[in-house]
Design a protein around this motif. Structure first.
Motif, mmCIF file in Angstrom:
data_model
loop_
_atom_site.group_PDB
_atom_site.id
_atom_site.type_symbol
_atom_site.label_atom_id
_atom_site.label_comp_id
_atom_site.label_asym_id
_atom_site.label_seq_id
_atom_site.Cartn_x
_atom_site.Cartn_y
_atom_site.Cartn_z
ATOM 1 N N PHE A 1 1.768 16.059 13.077
ATOM 2 C CA PHE A 1 2.878 15.851 12.149
ATOM 3 C C PHE A 1 2.366 15.511 10.743
ATOM 4 C CE2 PHE A 1 5.965 13.133 9.989
ATOM 5 C CZ PHE A 1 7.137 13.862 10.132
ATOM 6 N N LEU A 2 1.402 14.615 10.658
ATOM 7 C CA LEU A 2 0.853 14.234 9.358
ATOM 8 C C LEU A 2 0.227 15.439 8.657
ATOM 9 C CD1 LEU A 2 -0.844 10.803 10.235
ATOM 10 C CD2 LEU A 2 1.270 11.156 8.938
ATOM 11 N N LEU A 3 -0.465 16.271 9.427
ATOM 12 C CA LEU A 3 -1.113 17.461 8.862
ATOM 13 C C LEU A 3 -0.071 18.447 8.331
ATOM 14 C CD1 LEU A 3 -3.820 18.972 8.455
ATOM 15 C CD2 LEU A 3 -3.467 19.992 10.715
ATOM 16 N N VAL A 4 0.976 18.712 9.125
ATOM 17 C CA VAL A 4 2.002 19.682 8.729
ATOM 18 C C VAL A 4 2.787 19.191 7.511
ATOM 19 C CG1 VAL A 4 4.135 20.826 9.469
ATOM 20 C CG2 VAL A 4 2.205 20.655 11.040
ATOM 21 N N LEU B 1 15.858 10.571 6.216
ATOM 22 C CA LEU B 1 16.652 9.978 5.135
ATOM 23 C C LEU B 1 16.399 8.478 5.027
ATOM 24 C CD1 LEU B 1 20.044 11.868 5.694
ATOM 25 C CD2 LEU B 1 18.328 12.315 3.936
ATOM 26 N N VAL B 2 16.376 7.810 6.176
ATOM 27 C CA VAL B 2 16.124 6.362 6.181
ATOM 28 C C VAL B 2 14.709 6.062 5.690
ATOM 29 C CG1 VAL B 2 15.873 4.318 7.647
ATOM 30 C CG2 VAL B 2 17.792 5.891 8.002
ATOM 31 N N LEU B 3 13.742 6.814 6.212
ATOM 32 C CA LEU B 3 12.349 6.621 5.815
ATOM 33 C C LEU B 3 12.177 6.865 4.325
ATOM 34 C CD1 LEU B 3 9.409 6.087 6.609
ATOM 35 C CD2 LEU B 3 9.202 8.506 7.230
ATOM 36 N N LEU C 1 0.872 -1.180 0.000
ATOM 37 C CA LEU C 1 0.000 0.000 0.000
ATOM 38 C C LEU C 1 0.905 1.225 0.000
ATOM 39 C CD1 LEU C 1 -2.764 -0.845 2.652
ATOM 40 C CD2 LEU C 1 -3.108 -0.568 0.197
ATOM 41 N N ASP C 2 0.790 2.074 -1.020
ATOM 42 C CA ASP C 2 1.648 3.245 -1.090
ATOM 43 C C ASP C 2 1.112 4.366 -0.202
ATOM 44 O OD1 ASP C 2 3.904 4.557 -1.809
ATOM 45 O OD2 ASP C 2 3.502 4.618 -3.959
ATOM 46 N N ILE C 3 1.827 5.481 -0.170
ATOM 47 C CA ILE C 3 1.589 6.556 0.783
ATOM 48 C C ILE C 3 0.121 6.948 0.933
ATOM 49 C CG2 ILE C 3 2.185 8.920 1.432
ATOM 50 C CD1 ILE C 3 4.538 7.050 1.593
ATOM 51 N N PRO D 1 4.820 9.017 6.250
ATOM 52 C CA PRO D 1 4.200 8.044 7.168
ATOM 53 C C PRO D 1 5.063 7.772 8.396
ATOM 54 C CG PRO D 1 5.218 6.888 5.349
ATOM 55 C CD PRO D 1 5.430 8.352 5.080
ATOM 56 N N ALA D 2 5.133 8.759 9.285
ATOM 57 C CA ALA D 2 5.973 8.623 10.483
ATOM 58 C C ALA D 2 5.110 8.718 11.735
ATOM 59 C CB ALA D 2 7.044 9.709 10.498
#
Length: 442
Positions: free
Chosen positions: A57-60, A271-273, A6-8, A66-67
């Protein structure tokens, strides 16, 4: 690169949504509730604010990253310093730590604004691995004594023969230490020998096994669970209502310098994500947005009594294993965390986890933090044949772990890892031979 399940921005089915969101909630759960228990705050408020901060965080970040945001371990020692430590496992002045955390959130906002206006490369020059990595090592090893003490010792009441006063003293307990060791080795086994989703949540699994063992040997008291209400409000800490707003230099100097480390940690996670989900988050939505999201999450959390927040590597691990990158799943995990935080009996059950179990898991966790600093040095090929690097790392380690303090007055001092971080940045700027090249992530 493996194709995403499932993508973003893809929506899961209802069943997928619930099960995958619970999976992420469990991945962050152990670490998120551990921090407040170490600094004398409410696990319920930490869980609630982790969900709220994640939604912020998701809103900003425009629902592109996806963190999940959980409790930050980097602020354990600074929060204890700011709040004048613990008494009977409860923070003495929790309002002080909240004020410090809000200041941290504001600094994130300032850094975000600077990046937006000037780009990010100045930040990478200011915080190279030779500064950040030793400070990360200090964070882990500086807490090692706390972890071992929690694992081995228990507090018992003892009559002082001289004064005739009953005092609480720390005493070695082989029974409790056995619970710590069972917890520790269980977490190690899940980390090393499991390759599926369980390997992404060794903290939670270690806590579960350690808790079961503790019940068997009889060191868990279920009385608080029986007495707790099914539903209960988390222990909010509202400025001006639950504590006096008193901004002091001690609070700010204990908390704010740790931003040096946590912003570097944030950049590393992005960077990792980005590699995991095949996106460039430095460019889109940009570091300024993700750092602002992290800072606002911390600010909102502190405003109602929660610890500072950070993006969680545990949840990045879940993304890598499942290849489910949907922000809807992360959003679902945040909502579940918010709902669970209002279950009084569940929170009371968490509060019954023996200190020894928390100590056992902390031995591994704080060691991993220190080791991640060593890994940063290795991965960035830091040359310790270079005297400049040797000097910077050596001073940071001894100042930080040794607990050095620059004391101006009785109540005003810069100490421990905060002082080590500041000295590291200054040495890096002043000593000749600084590498002026910065990796290009565009």
């Amino acid at each position: 690169m493996s194709k995403a399940v499932l993508d973003i921005n893809e929506k899961p089915t209802s069943v997928q949504w619930v099960t995958l969101s619970f999976q992420h909630m469990f991945a962050m759960f152990g670490s998120t509730i551990l921090v407040p228990q170490l600094v004398g705050l409410s696990p319920a408020i930490a869980l609630l604010t982790s969900g709220i901060a994640t939604l912020v965080f998701l809103l900003v970040t425009q629902f592109k990253v996806p963190a999940y945001l959980g409790s930050s371990f980097a602020f354990i020692s600074p929060m204890l310093i700011a709040s004048n430590g613990l008494k009977d496992g409860v923070s003495v002045s929790p309002g002080n730590a909240m004020i410090g955390a809000m200041a941290v959130g504001l600094v994130y906002g300032i850094v975000s604004l600077l990046i937006w206006k000037t780009g990010y490369k100045w930040l990478m020059r200011l915080l190279p691995p030779i500064v950040v990595a030793p400070v990360i090592i200090v964070i882990g090893l500086g807490l090692s004594g706390t972890a071992v003490n929690m694992a081995m010792n228990i507090n018992v009441e003892q009559l002082n023969a001289t004064t005739g006063v009953v005092e609480v003293v720390s005493q070695y307990s082989a029974l409790h230490f056995s619970a710590a060791l069972v917890t520790l080795f269980s977490a190690i086994i899940f980390t090393v020998y499991f390759k599926n989703i369980l390997s992404a949540m060794p903290i939670l699994m270690g806590l579960i096994v350690g808790y079961i063992y503790s019940v068997i040997i009889g060191i868990v008291d279920f009385t608080p669970v029986k007495e707790a209400a099914l539903f209960a409000l988390p222990d909010f800490l509202i400025p001006g209502v639950d504590y006096e707003i008193n901004i002091t230099a001690k609070i700010l100097l204990a908390m704010v310098p740790i931003v040096i480390v946590t912003i570097s940690e944030h950049i590393g996670h992005q960077l990792v994500l980005g590699k995991v989900v095949n996106r460039n988050y430095v460019k889109d939505p940009g570091l300024h947005r993700s750092i602002l999201g992290d800072g606002l999450g911390t600010l909102v959390s502190a405003f109602i009594g929660g610890p500072p927040k950070t993006t969680y590597g545990e949840n990045i691990g879940v993304l890598a294993i499942t290849r489910v990158y949907s922000v809807y799943v992360i959003m679902g995990a945040a909502i579940i965390a918010i709902v669970v935080s209002f279950f009084g009996k569940a929170m009371a059950l968490i509060a019954t986890i023996p200190t020894a179990v928390l100590g056992g898991i902390s031995i591994l966790l704080f060691g991993i933090i220190a080791s991640s600093g060593l890994r940063m040095l290795v991965e960035n090929n830091v040359d310790f044949g270079n005297n400049r690097n040797m000097v910077i790392a050596s001073v940071i380690l001894v100042v930080g772990i040794g607990g050095a303090a620059l004391r101006f007055t009785e109540s005003f001092a810069i100490e421990g890892m905060a002082l080590a971080a500041i000295i590291g940045v200054i040495l890096n700027l002043l000593l000749p031979g600084r590498d002026k090249e910065v990796a290009d992530y565009d």
